[in-house]
Scaffold this active site. Sequence first.
Site, PDB file in Angstrom:
ATOM      1  N   GLU A  50       0.813  -1.209   0.000  1.00 54.32           N
ATOM      2  CA  GLU A  50       0.000   0.000   0.000  1.00 54.32           C
ATOM      3  C   GLU A  50       0.846   1.258   0.000  1.00 54.32           C
ATOM      4  O   GLU A  50       2.002   1.259   0.450  1.00 54.32           O
ATOM      5  CB  GLU A  50      -0.982  -0.016   1.169  1.00 54.32           C
ATOM      6  CG  GLU A  50      -0.355  -0.252   2.503  1.00 54.32           C
ATOM      7  CD  GLU A  50      -1.409  -0.465   3.581  1.00 54.32           C
ATOM      8  OE1 GLU A  50      -2.278  -1.343   3.390  1.00 54.32           O
ATOM      9  OE2 GLU A  50      -1.367   0.245   4.577  1.00 54.32           O
ATOM     10  N   CYS A 106       3.483   8.250   1.330  1.00 55.71           N
ATOM     11  CA  CYS A 106       4.031   7.221   2.222  1.00 55.71           C
ATOM     12  C   CYS A 106       4.186   5.932   1.414  1.00 55.71           C
ATOM     13  O   CYS A 106       3.201   5.421   0.872  1.00 55.71           O
ATOM     14  CB  CYS A 106       3.086   7.013   3.404  1.00 55.71           C
ATOM     15  SG  CYS A 106       3.595   5.695   4.519  1.00 55.71           S
ATOM     16  N   CYS A 141       6.516  -7.860   6.327  1.00 57.88           N
ATOM     17  CA  CYS A 141       7.639  -7.296   7.077  1.00 57.88           C
ATOM     18  C   CYS A 141       8.177  -8.339   8.051  1.00 57.88           C
ATOM     19  O   CYS A 141       7.403  -9.050   8.687  1.00 57.88           O
ATOM     20  CB  CYS A 141       7.161  -6.059   7.844  1.00 57.88           C
ATOM     21  SG  CYS A 141       8.490  -5.223   8.761  1.00 57.88           S
ATOM     22  N   CYS A 194       6.449  -6.288  14.723  1.00 52.93           N
ATOM     23  CA  CYS A 194       6.014  -5.541  15.901  1.00 52.93           C
ATOM     24  C   CYS A 194       4.570  -5.953  16.207  1.00 52.93           C
ATOM     25  O   CYS A 194       3.734  -5.967  15.302  1.00 52.93           O
ATOM     26  CB  CYS A 194       6.085  -4.044  15.631  1.00 52.93           C
ATOM     27  SG  CYS A 194       7.741  -3.506  15.136  1.00 52.93           S
ATOM     28  N   CYS A 243       1.560  -3.732  14.993  1.00 53.98           N
ATOM     29  CA  CYS A 243       1.566  -3.277  13.601  1.00 53.98           C
ATOM     30  C   CYS A 243       0.942  -4.332  12.709  1.00 53.98           C
ATOM     31  O   CYS A 243       1.242  -5.523  12.834  1.00 53.98           O
ATOM     32  CB  CYS A 243       3.008  -2.995  13.174  1.00 53.98           C
ATOM     33  SG  CYS A 243       3.188  -2.567  11.427  1.00 53.98           S
ATOM     34  N   CYS A 286      -1.692   2.030   9.492  1.00 51.43           N
ATOM     35  CA  CYS A 286      -0.642   1.234   8.858  1.00 51.43           C
ATOM     36  C   CYS A 286      -1.009  -0.199   8.484  1.00 51.43           C
ATOM     37  O   CYS A 286      -1.410  -0.976   9.326  1.00 51.43           O
ATOM     38  CB  CYS A 286       0.564   1.199   9.785  1.00 51.43           C
ATOM     39  SG  CYS A 286       0.900   2.779  10.542  1.00 51.43           S
TER      40      CYS A 286
HETATM   41  N1  SAH Z   1       9.824  -0.729   9.548  1.00 45.81           N
HETATM   42  C1  SAH Z   1       9.960   0.699   9.688  1.00 45.81           C
HETATM   43  C2  SAH Z   1       8.906   1.504   8.923  1.00 45.81           C
HETATM   44  C3  SAH Z   1       7.482   1.107   9.129  1.00 45.81           C
HETATM   45  S1  SAH Z   1       6.263   1.901   9.946  1.00 45.81           S
HETATM   46  C4  SAH Z   1       9.928   1.094  11.139  1.00 45.81           C
HETATM   47  O1  SAH Z   1       9.584   0.271  11.967  1.00 45.81           O
HETATM   48  O2  SAH Z   1      10.293   2.228  11.445  1.00 45.81           O
HETATM   49  C5  SAH Z   1       6.472   3.534  10.429  1.00 45.81           C
HETATM   50  C6  SAH Z   1       6.116   3.769  11.897  1.00 45.81           C
HETATM   51  O3  SAH Z   1       4.741   3.455  12.201  1.00 45.81           O
HETATM   52  C7  SAH Z   1       6.960   2.907  12.833  1.00 45.81           C
HETATM   53  O4  SAH Z   1       7.448   3.716  13.874  1.00 45.81           O
HETATM   54  C8  SAH Z   1       5.951   1.905  13.334  1.00 45.81           C
HETATM   55  O5  SAH Z   1       6.326   1.347  14.559  1.00 45.81           O
HETATM   56  C9  SAH Z   1       4.689   2.728  13.410  1.00 45.81           C
HETATM   57  N2  SAH Z   1       3.466   1.926  13.523  1.00 45.81           N
HETATM   58  C10 SAH Z   1       3.219   0.692  13.046  1.00 45.81           C
HETATM   59  N3  SAH Z   1       1.974   0.272  13.369  1.00 45.81           N
HETATM   60  C11 SAH Z   1       1.415   1.270  14.073  1.00 45.81           C
HETATM   61  C12 SAH Z   1       0.138   1.457  14.674  1.00 45.81           C
HETATM   62  N4  SAH Z   1      -0.793   0.507  14.631  1.00 45.81           N
HETATM   63  N5  SAH Z   1      -0.104   2.625  15.311  1.00 45.81           N
HETATM   64  C13 SAH Z   1       0.848   3.590  15.351  1.00 45.81           C
HETATM   65  N6  SAH Z   1       2.060   3.488  14.795  1.00 45.81           N
HETATM   66  C14 SAH Z   1       2.354   2.337  14.161  1.00 45.81           C
END
Ligand code: SAH
Length: 372
Positions: free
Chosen positions: A124, A140, A147, A151, A154, A364
Amino acid sequence: MENRGDDAPDRAGLDTGRSAERLAPSLLALTPAQTERAIERLGGRAFHARSLRRHVIQEGRILPEQWTDLSARLRQALMERLPPVAGEETDRRTARDGTVKFLTRFAPSAAAEGVPARQGGAVETVHIPSHRDVGTATLCVSTQVGCPVRCPFCASGRDGLVRGLQGHEILEQYVRGRAIGPLGRSVVMGIGEPLLAYPALAFALEAVRSEMGLGARRITVSTVGFPDRLRQLAPTRPGFQLAISLHSPDDEQRSELVPLMRGVPVEEVLQAGDHWFRETGREVTYEYVLLGGTNDSDGHARRLAERLSRRRATVNLIPYNPVEGDNYRRPAPEHVARFQSLLEERGIVATVRWSRGLEADAACGQLRRRGN
Ligand code: SAH
């Protein structure tokens, strides 16, 4: 193919030998010099190549009808053998605030010698109208299908990694985003971990800089911050803004929230950030997703401030966007404000990023999960 050096031994599959075969997965897989050679093979001239790249990359015109200065014959040959894009848009949502989120599905890439065919998949991209620079948007983009970081809060890593994107696939998201409207900034914060798809990302960003006109300073790359990779990369001065997802000041909790980084102490990540600042002269932003009742206590704020005091860095607080099926909570706005002021009282610059376009499933990774 990802090499933009014109003397690259890899000729991007230009010589396929069979007339109906594609010269490359798309125009976007070729460098400008390679495009000239490809167009010549199709009976065009070098200036046609430059014009084509301007239409597609600079202006986001991916429909052949829009290339009015090219002959119908050349346009036809291009569509058959060197299409402007390789993927297909399979879903699009527009939120009330004008945020557009779209899904691009890429086919499995052809197997190269000794390399297995890569699986296909969808990623996306989000086009977010800018409040600051009216008339432009922030794009974005994603760097991987799925991935490997996983996390738990996420949506992108739920099923792990399918594959990394290729350079032209990352660039295609910029081109499709440009087709929606002019881009003023970009954040590499979509699906995937950019430092694990770095050669592909560097290939795409070079075209974005030199042909789309979006300078590296307007691009933020967000990573979980592998210290060794950052230390290698910093001396090359890539120019973009670096954001590191920290999410906790405590080693044990960070290992839970950013599982792929288990075993890497927070201090080591911060030191790699310091090194980045010394080498590039550009300040690092630490991202901190605020999960209600998990990492948003006063103690967390104080320990985070302690870690960052005497460091040149800012903090970007991201109130958690709820993801279906997990157990985290979004903290109340007052609580977010309190966390922010605890940092600021200790001299740490902290901003809050409230996500936009939420009603378009823009939180995200969520469109991909629905669209799949
Ligand atoms: N892999 C990279 C880029 C991906 S996401 C990274 O981890 O930095 C960009 C940001 O969005 C990251 O800080 C991630 O932790 C955050 N993120 C992911 N899911 C989220 C959610 N459900 N709510 C808020 N932030 C989120």
